[in-house]
Design a protein around this motif. Structure first.
Motif, PDB file in Angstrom:
ATOM      1  N   ALA A  64       0.822  -1.221   0.000  1.00 44.47           N
ATOM      2  CA  ALA A  64       0.000   0.000   0.000  1.00 44.47           C
ATOM      3  C   ALA A  64       0.849   1.262   0.000  1.00 44.47           C
ATOM      4  O   ALA A  64       0.372   2.323  -0.401  1.00 44.47           O
ATOM      5  N   THR A  65       2.109   1.152   0.416  1.00 44.60           N
ATOM      6  CA  THR A  65       2.997   2.325   0.418  1.00 44.60           C
ATOM      7  C   THR A  65       3.839   2.413  -0.848  1.00 44.60           C
ATOM      8  O   THR A  65       4.703   3.276  -0.959  1.00 44.60           O
ATOM      9  N   GLY A  66       3.607   1.480  -1.803  1.00 46.14           N
ATOM     10  CA  GLY A  66       4.326   1.524  -3.072  1.00 46.14           C
ATOM     11  C   GLY A  66       5.561   0.653  -3.134  1.00 46.14           C
ATOM     12  O   GLY A  66       6.278   0.669  -4.131  1.00 46.14           O
ATOM     13  N   ILE A  67       5.822  -0.101  -2.092  1.00 47.28           N
ATOM     14  CA  ILE A  67       6.976  -0.992  -2.087  1.00 47.28           C
ATOM     15  C   ILE A  67       6.618  -2.260  -2.871  1.00 47.28           C
ATOM     16  O   ILE A  67       5.544  -2.825  -2.687  1.00 47.28           O
ATOM     17  N   PHE A  68       7.526  -2.710  -3.741  1.00 46.07           N
ATOM     18  CA  PHE A  68       7.342  -3.965  -4.463  1.00 46.07           C
ATOM     19  C   PHE A  68       7.635  -5.094  -3.481  1.00 46.07           C
ATOM     20  O   PHE A  68       8.688  -5.116  -2.847  1.00 46.07           O
ATOM     21  N   VAL A  69       6.711  -6.041  -3.346  1.00 44.54           N
ATOM     22  CA  VAL A  69       6.834  -7.097  -2.345  1.00 44.54           C
ATOM     23  C   VAL A  69       7.019  -8.455  -3.015  1.00 44.54           C
ATOM     24  O   VAL A  69       6.289  -8.810  -3.935  1.00 44.54           O
ATOM     25  N   ASN A  70       8.005  -9.202  -2.537  1.00 48.87           N
ATOM     26  CA  ASN A  70       8.172 -10.598  -2.906  1.00 48.87           C
ATOM     27  C   ASN A  70       7.737 -11.403  -1.691  1.00 48.87           C
ATOM     28  O   ASN A  70       8.417 -11.430  -0.673  1.00 48.87           O
ATOM     29  N   ALA A  71       6.581 -12.047  -1.801  1.00 46.78           N
ATOM     30  CA  ALA A  71       5.993 -12.803  -0.705  1.00 46.78           C
ATOM     31  C   ALA A  71       6.473 -14.251  -0.748  1.00 46.78           C
ATOM     32  O   ALA A  71       6.480 -14.868  -1.810  1.00 46.78           O
ATOM     33  N   THR A  72       6.899 -14.802   0.391  1.00 43.34           N
ATOM     34  CA  THR A  72       7.327 -16.193   0.452  1.00 43.34           C
ATOM     35  C   THR A  72       6.563 -16.934   1.534  1.00 43.34           C
ATOM     36  O   THR A  72       6.182 -16.356   2.557  1.00 43.34           O
ATOM     37  N   ASP A  73       6.329 -18.229   1.293  1.00 43.28           N
ATOM     38  CA  ASP A  73       5.641 -19.066   2.278  1.00 43.28           C
ATOM     39  C   ASP A  73       5.738 -20.518   1.818  1.00 43.28           C
ATOM     40  O   ASP A  73       6.148 -20.787   0.687  1.00 43.28           O
ATOM     41  N   VAL A  74       5.366 -21.439   2.689  1.00 43.53           N
ATOM     42  CA  VAL A  74       5.317 -22.856   2.333  1.00 43.53           C
ATOM     43  C   VAL A  74       3.954 -23.243   1.777  1.00 43.53           C
ATOM     44  O   VAL A  74       3.773 -24.336   1.262  1.00 43.53           O
ATOM     45  N   SER A  75       2.975 -22.357   1.887  1.00 45.70           N
ATOM     46  CA  SER A  75       1.606 -22.628   1.445  1.00 45.70           C
ATOM     47  C   SER A  75       1.311 -21.956   0.110  1.00 45.70           C
ATOM     48  O   SER A  75       1.217 -20.724   0.031  1.00 45.70           O
ATOM     49  N   LYS A  76       1.175 -22.773  -0.942  1.00 43.94           N
ATOM     50  CA  LYS A  76       0.871 -22.234  -2.265  1.00 43.94           C
ATOM     51  C   LYS A  76      -0.462 -21.496  -2.260  1.00 43.94           C
ATOM     52  O   LYS A  76      -0.583 -20.402  -2.810  1.00 43.94           O
ATOM     53  N   GLU A  77      -1.474 -22.100  -1.633  1.00 44.46           N
ATOM     54  CA  GLU A  77      -2.810 -21.493  -1.592  1.00 44.46           C
ATOM     55  C   GLU A  77      -2.786 -20.158  -0.851  1.00 44.46           C
ATOM     56  O   GLU A  77      -3.401 -19.184  -1.278  1.00 44.46           O
ATOM     57  N   GLY A  78      -2.077 -20.119   0.259  1.00 40.06           N
ATOM     58  CA  GLY A  78      -1.972 -18.878   1.026  1.00 40.06           C
ATOM     59  C   GLY A  78      -1.288 -17.776   0.246  1.00 40.06           C
ATOM     60  O   GLY A  78      -1.709 -16.617   0.260  1.00 40.06           O
ATOM     61  N   LEU A  79      -0.206 -18.141  -0.455  1.00 35.44           N
ATOM     62  CA  LEU A  79       0.504 -17.153  -1.271  1.00 35.44           C
ATOM     63  C   LEU A  79      -0.374 -16.618  -2.393  1.00 35.44           C
ATOM     64  O   LEU A  79      -0.375 -15.410  -2.660  1.00 35.44           O
ATOM     65  N   GLU A  80      -1.104 -17.519  -3.031  1.00 33.77           N
ATOM     66  CA  GLU A  80      -1.992 -17.081  -4.110  1.00 33.77           C
ATOM     67  C   GLU A  80      -3.024 -16.089  -3.593  1.00 33.77           C
ATOM     68  O   GLU A  80      -3.306 -15.081  -4.248  1.00 33.77           O
ATOM     69  N   GLU A  81      -3.555 -16.359  -2.417  1.00 40.19           N
ATOM     70  CA  GLU A  81      -4.538 -15.440  -1.839  1.00 40.19           C
ATOM     71  C   GLU A  81      -3.907 -14.094  -1.500  1.00 40.19           C
ATOM     72  O   GLU A  81      -4.492 -13.044  -1.753  1.00 40.19           O
ATOM     73  N   THR A  82      -2.699 -14.125  -0.947  1.00 39.59           N
ATOM     74  CA  THR A  82      -2.007 -12.872  -0.619  1.00 39.59           C
ATOM     75  C   THR A  82      -1.750 -12.045  -1.871  1.00 39.59           C
ATOM     76  O   THR A  82      -2.012 -10.837  -1.893  1.00 39.59           O
ATOM     77  N   VAL A  83      -1.257 -12.686  -2.927  1.00 37.52           N
ATOM     78  CA  VAL A  83      -0.986 -11.976  -4.182  1.00 37.52           C
ATOM     79  C   VAL A  83      -2.278 -11.422  -4.765  1.00 37.52           C
ATOM     80  O   VAL A  83      -2.316 -10.277  -5.241  1.00 37.52           O
ATOM     81  N   ASN A  84      -3.348 -12.196  -4.728  1.00 35.95           N
ATOM     82  CA  ASN A  84      -4.636 -11.710  -5.239  1.00 35.95           C
ATOM     83  C   ASN A  84      -5.138 -10.514  -4.444  1.00 35.95           C
ATOM     84  O   ASN A  84      -5.642  -9.548  -5.029  1.00 35.95           O
TER      85      ASN A  84
END
Length: 64
Positions: free
Chosen positions: A24-44
């Motif tokens: 939300a502050t304009g920073i490009f984020v690379n999200a990491t996790d062991v949960s594919k479903e969780g990551l997909e939801e975060t990216v969405n």
């Protein structure tokens, strides 16, 4: 200058909240996790909010 953050545990909880807050502050984020479903939801969620976010499926506790 592009600001980039790598967030571990981004598939849920505090990690997800950090991703969304940084995005939300304009920073490009690379999200990491062991949960594919969780990551997909975060990216969405981030994309829906207009943030730039990519995902990397990984376990940062595994040294291999």
């Amino acid at each position: 200058m592009t600001r980039i953050a790598v967030v571990t545990g981004a598939g849920s909880g505090i990690g997800r909240a950090i991703c969304l807050s940084l995005g939300a502050t304009g920073i490009f984020v690379n999200a990491t996790d062991v949960s594919k479903e969780g990551l997909e939801e975060t990216v969405n969620l981030a994309s829906s909010a207009g943030s730039s976010c990519t995902a990397a499926l990984m376990d940062v506790t595994d040294s291999d």
